[in-house]
Enzyme design. Structure first.
Site, PDB file in Angstrom:
ATOM      1  N   ALA A 125      -7.950 -13.094   1.894  1.00  0.00           N
ATOM      2  CA  ALA A 125      -6.950 -13.004   2.963  1.00  0.00           C
ATOM      3  C   ALA A 125      -6.657 -11.548   3.299  1.00  0.00           C
ATOM      4  CB  ALA A 125      -5.672 -13.730   2.550  1.00  0.00           C
ATOM      5  N   TYR A 126      -6.507 -10.733   2.284  1.00  0.00           N
ATOM      6  CA  TYR A 126      -6.263  -9.305   2.494  1.00  0.00           C
ATOM      7  C   TYR A 126      -7.415  -8.669   3.265  1.00  0.00           C
ATOM      8  CZ  TYR A 126      -6.166  -4.333   1.288  1.00  0.00           C
ATOM      9  OH  TYR A 126      -6.201  -2.962   1.342  1.00  0.00           O
ATOM     10  N   ALA A 127      -8.644  -8.916   2.824  1.00  0.00           N
ATOM     11  CA  ALA A 127      -9.805  -8.331   3.478  1.00  0.00           C
ATOM     12  C   ALA A 127      -9.942  -8.822   4.910  1.00  0.00           C
ATOM     13  CB  ALA A 127     -11.069  -8.637   2.687  1.00  0.00           C
ATOM     14  N   HIS A 156       0.832  -1.194   0.000  1.00  0.00           N
ATOM     15  CA  HIS A 156       0.000   0.000   0.000  1.00  0.00           C
ATOM     16  C   HIS A 156       0.860   1.235   0.000  1.00  0.00           C
ATOM     17  CE1 HIS A 156      -4.065  -1.533   1.050  1.00  0.00           C
ATOM     18  NE2 HIS A 156      -3.332  -2.596   1.137  1.00  0.00           N
TER      19      HIS A 156
END
Length: 278
Positions: A183-185, A33
């Site tokens: 997985a990210y969420a 990010h």
């Protein structure tokens, strides 16, 4: 903030894969990010400046937040009182040393012993279908997106002023589903829960803790996939405002959330996604 939601429309049609315009040949996708370079020794570091780099606001208060390390090169003088320090957020064992570094920077450059604001926005995203997500991918996401802000905030607590602010960062993908981002969420959903617990447990020092929820933003996240007209169009269809966000749309909200005018909010999820997936 959030990877492109180009899969949203295809998901509603029952498709399980995002458009080819932002798929990779491999199921493995790692992007930071904060723009950390995707090469060995850098991809996982989510390099920062204190707070990773103390800097005063217009009222002279000191705050700290992550910045992409490649943007720091040769730019240390772009603000006369902005200072940068590097930190590998995957190494909690180095956090005590980092605290010492921040304390020294506060004393040397600002004549201060503490700061007011901490913004935890370093992170990565991994695109991988649920069926093929590897434990290593999941562990890396947890290490950077959840474990790092958990223990870095804990380590920096002695330096955060009474009545200070902590701002964590989440994504509209905790609300709207994009296949391949489970997985990210999940890690970002955990950050939202962590924020509420921090708000309660740090209330004794009047420290307010909130989460900023972003959405699809025109950045280099996902190796520049938001530069694709197709991806932008598909993402815009999920956003009430009818377009993806600019960086300024998101960053303009940060001073407001950290300000005294926002002092009655804590444990809150502050949506600056433009109405994505509502």
């Amino acid at each position: 903030m959030s990877p492109p939601l180009s899969a949203q429309r295809t998901a509603r049609r029952g498709a399980g894969r995002p458009p080819a315009s932002w798929r990779e040949p491999s199921h493995r996708r790692k992007d930071s990010h904060d723009g950390a370079e995707d090469r060995p020794g850098h991809r996982r570091r989510a390099r920062t400046g204190p707070g990773h780099g103390p800097a005063p606001d217009a009222r002279g208060r000191l705050g700290a937040g992550h910045l992409p390390h490649q943007r720091l090169r040769g730019r240390s003088g772009h603000h006369p009182r902005l200072r940068f320090r590097r930190l590998d957020v995957t190494r909690p064992d180095t956090f005590p040393e980092f605290v010492t570094t921040v304390r020294a920077a506060l004393r040397e450059h600002f004549g201060a012993e503490s700061f007011d604001y901490l913004v935890n926005n370093a992170g990565i995203g991994t695109f991988a279908p649920y069926e093929t997500t590897a434990p290593e991918q999941f562990d890396e996401l947890v290490r950077i997106n959840l474990k790092a802000p958990y223990f870095l905030t804990q380590a920096l607590l002695p330096l955060i002023n009474e009545g200070g602010r902590v701002l964590n960062v989440s994504t509209a993908l905790t609300r709207g589903v994009v296949p391949g981002m489970s997985a990210y969420a999940a890690t970002k959903g955990a950050v939202e829960v962590l924020t509420r617990y921090q708000a309660v447990e740090l209330a004794g020092r009047s420290i307010r803790v909130n989460t900023l929820m972003g959405g699809a933003v025109a950045t280099d996240f996902g190796r520049g996939t938001m530069n694709s007209p197709e991806v932008r169009e598909l993402a815009a269809e999920t956003i009430t405002q009818g377009r993806i966000a600019t960086v300024d749309d998101i960053t303009a909200a940060v001073p407001a959330v950290l300000s005294d005018a926002f002092q009655w909010a804590t444990g809150a999820l502050i949506d600056v996604s433009g109405g994505q997936s509502i």
